[in-house]
Design an enzyme around this catalytic site. Structure first.
Site, short mmCIF file in Angstrom:
data_model
loop_
_atom_site.label_atom_id
_atom_site.label_comp_id
_atom_site.label_asym_id
_atom_site.label_seq_id
_atom_site.Cartn_x
_atom_site.Cartn_y
_atom_site.Cartn_z
CB SER A 73 -0.94 -0.05 1.21
OG SER A 73 -1.94 0.94 1.14
NE ARG A 122 -8.71 1.55 11.44
CZ ARG A 122 -7.67 1.02 10.86
NH1 ARG A 122 -7.05 1.65 9.87
NH2 ARG A 122 -7.20 -0.15 11.22
CG ASP A 151 -6.45 -3.76 -3.27
OD1 ASP A 151 -7.26 -2.86 -2.98
OD2 ASP A 151 -5.23 -3.66 -3.09
CG HIS A 196 -5.71 -2.22 0.33
ND1 HIS A 196 -4.86 -2.13 -0.75
CD2 HIS A 196 -5.15 -1.46 1.31
CE1 HIS A 196 -3.83 -1.35 -0.43
NE2 HIS A 196 -3.99 -0.94 0.80
CG ASP A 197 -7.25 -5.22 5.55
OD1 ASP A 197 -6.49 -4.24 5.40
OD2 ASP A 197 -8.07 -5.31 6.48
#
Lengths: 407, 407
Positions: free
Chosen positions: A171, A241, A340, A373-374
């Site tokens: 990232s 967040r 992602d 994405h994680d």
């Protein structure tokens, strides 16, 4: 937040409690103080600063086995192992870095650095200004990916690393790796860029802007100087967040994890018909938001999302990414994940295409993984297989480490 | 907000200023007052309420040419034409509804209704409670899609419409059309569901929850009773709208519209290195958020996002959508857009599959359009071609209208 320049352990002694295969064991954060001012891309200067770092493994005789791991938005220098001051605090990339792991600390000397501007021990907006003795707050300069690379290079100098076997990150960390390869090419043998992008899209910037608006319009933000008021813009940071978190997960992954499961249904499984927590996904997001708002600094959130926005190395070359990448001499590994949607595979392919156009050596792996994405943080066999193979190839070019010779 | 039960124009006289092809012309909002309590799915009751409506075209002799248009989150009864009190206020689906348009008001009698709980003239949280004379605020009951269908059915009764030629809507409006076909099947000849879904995904709910948290944690929200404090949770509502807005556009569309264009660059095109507006997309989103926060009621935002979350007709049938759809006798048209990632084509296909499984008549069009979820509001030739063809087919089954006979 206080930072010191004392080094609690000699860098090479950190593996004392490591297993042959598994964790690097208990690690102590080291602090480095820098008195030389750091000139910033913005034109401002960071006069003096401290950086928190961790290292794992041993630097070999010719200092050729160092790997720099660059962190993303909410991570830190604590890449692997167990924090000495908190046995529950496992490094954020512990599944990737350690003895026998893809980035094998029996072979490599791995460095994690908390970037300046962050809030895990390095000098950032929450740190005290040397001239006033009060927190920097809104006066802390905006830093960029390129500034972080310069700051990291100084750490490498101190540790005696002239050239990294690899600079890697996922990232935003991948952006730093890319930037290293372009701006300090002679110091990077291999560049590993995972789930990253050569620049944010309008949609990426938009999500960052929503997060920043949530923080800045929180009355507890006080123009960035909330420290002086003894408060924290907790609600804004929590919303920031939450929205970020949604973009880290895939739609399918959220469907799988939460679906439409109710949190605590009324009698007979009925809805409550209100605005409290009704679904599991709401409970999860609220929890993530609240937890984050308790440990992360709001000004750092602004700073790091802005660094993300600003990163655009091809801006200097009129949008020509291939030309921007030309100075790089590293061998590249790029990895992306099919689900992602934050930094989709197409973004990584853009980098790969530019490298191939230049005839630069590049390996690309697109991993079919459901976790959005994680996924770059998770232990996926195919992903880790690619990383392991790539780092094994790097290792074959190294002079054996002392430990290997002893074995 | 005040509402009255006076009808400013007889429904059938509204087309006085309409063109043969084009706009329905100047339209006046009509208000209907209902004294019969509306029992709600939640178990609560809306004791008495007003609804704002508009109608276009003329109801034919056997009342067979009525089309109900259901609105989505931030729209209203003002579907087409120019608002009598504001010449800049064009109906939200004006490109779809009018003389010679896909839903041709020379043929059809079209009804728009502002749903109860909304904030454009119908009774909602900002309206005055009859018993206290003060705004409902947090005490306003949570409404569902099914409740709206019942409220709309009462309007149809008043207008003398027993059975709609079509009930249609996009997004949340499509859910209402679906619900009509399932809960009042004998009253729906055709059901037109555009850019919709049989239920929200976890990701959809998550975005709604972020929006609600932004509103609820704004100190100006005052637990929903901000009216009494003479304030509005403007910041929270603005952030809510910004995050919603991102989900209405496609990534490609945002790239095309904004890319990374800077708003007002510093000398030489440089960045400002700060947290103000740097990119066009930020300026656009802030503007959208601020504009919205000035005209939309925050409690209505909570209520309507919750109605979205709760909609799940297959919940009654253990998740079996085909079984839930079985009571419907309508002919269905479903339309989706390739770049809509909010309610992606796969969601519409779920409905189509369920209908086909039941042997129910369904037409499905997947439109290759770049504009994401918002595409349903835009004038796309292929999309409007499909709508025009479908409504022409409906028209062939109608007794000619008086106007057509006169021509």
């Amino acid at each position: 937040m206080t930072t010191t320049s004392s080094t609690q352990d000699a860098p090479h002694a950190l593996n004392a409690s490591a297993n042959a295969h598994g964790s690097v064991g208990v690690v102590h954060t080291q602090y480095m103080h820098f008195d030389e001012p750091l000139p910033l891309v913005s034109g401002q200067t960071l006069a003096a600063y401290d950086l928190a770092i961790e290292t794992y493994g041993a630097l070999n005789a010719d200092a050729s086995n160092a790997v720099l791991i660059c962190h993303a938005l909410n991570a830190s220098h604590h890449v692997a192992g167990v924090a000495a001051d908190n046995p529950d605090d496992i490094g954020w990339w512990d599944n990737m870095v350690g003895p026998g792991k893809p980035v094998d600390t029996n072979i490599f000397f791995v460095i994690g650095i908390n970037n300046p501007g962050s809030c895990f021990g390095s000098t950032g907006p929450a740190a005290l200004r040397p001239d006033t003795g009060k927190p920097w707050g809104a006066a802390f300069p905006v830093l960029t990916v390129e500034d972080w690379v310069q700051a990291q290079a100084r750490v490498a100098d101190r540790l005696g690393v002239k050239r990294f076997a690899a600079v890697m990150g996922g990232s935003l960390g991948g952006m730093q790796a890319l930037s290293w390869a372009m701006t300090l090419p002679e110091r990077v043998a291999h560049c590993v860029v995972v789930a990253s992008t050569p620049r944010l899209s309008a949609q990426n910037i938009a999500f960052n802007e929503v997060a920043r608006r949530a923080i800045i319009t929180d009355p507890e933000f006080h123009g960035g100087d909330y420290y002086a008021h003894g408060v924290v813009p907790r609600n804004g940071l929590s919303v920031a967040r939450m929205v970020g978190h949604i973009t880290y997960l895939s739609d399918d992954d959220m469907a799988e994890k939460f679906g439409r499961t109710q949190r605590a249904p009324a009698a007979g499984g009925a809805y409550h018909y209100g605005y409290g927590v009704e679904f599991e996904v709401e409970s999860y997001l609220r929890y993530q938001g609240e937890k984050f708002s308790k440990y992360f600094d709001a000004n750092t959130y602004l700073l790091i999302t802005r660094a993300l926005d600003y990163f655009d190395p091809a801006r200097e070359t009129g949008g020509d990414l291939a030309r921007a990448l030309k100075p790089a001499t590293a061998d590249f590994l790029l990895v992306s994940f099919t689900t992602d949607w934050r930094f989709a595979p197409a973004r990584s392919r853009e980098i790969v295409r530019a490298l191939l156009q230049n005839g630069q050596p590049a390996t690309y792996a697109e991993i079919d993984a459901p976790h959005g994405h994680d996924a770059f943080l998770l232990d996926d066999a195919r992903y880790h297989g690619v990383m392991r193979a790539y780092f094994s190839r790097i290792a074959t070019g190294l002079v054996p480490t002392e430990r290997e010779v002893q074995q």
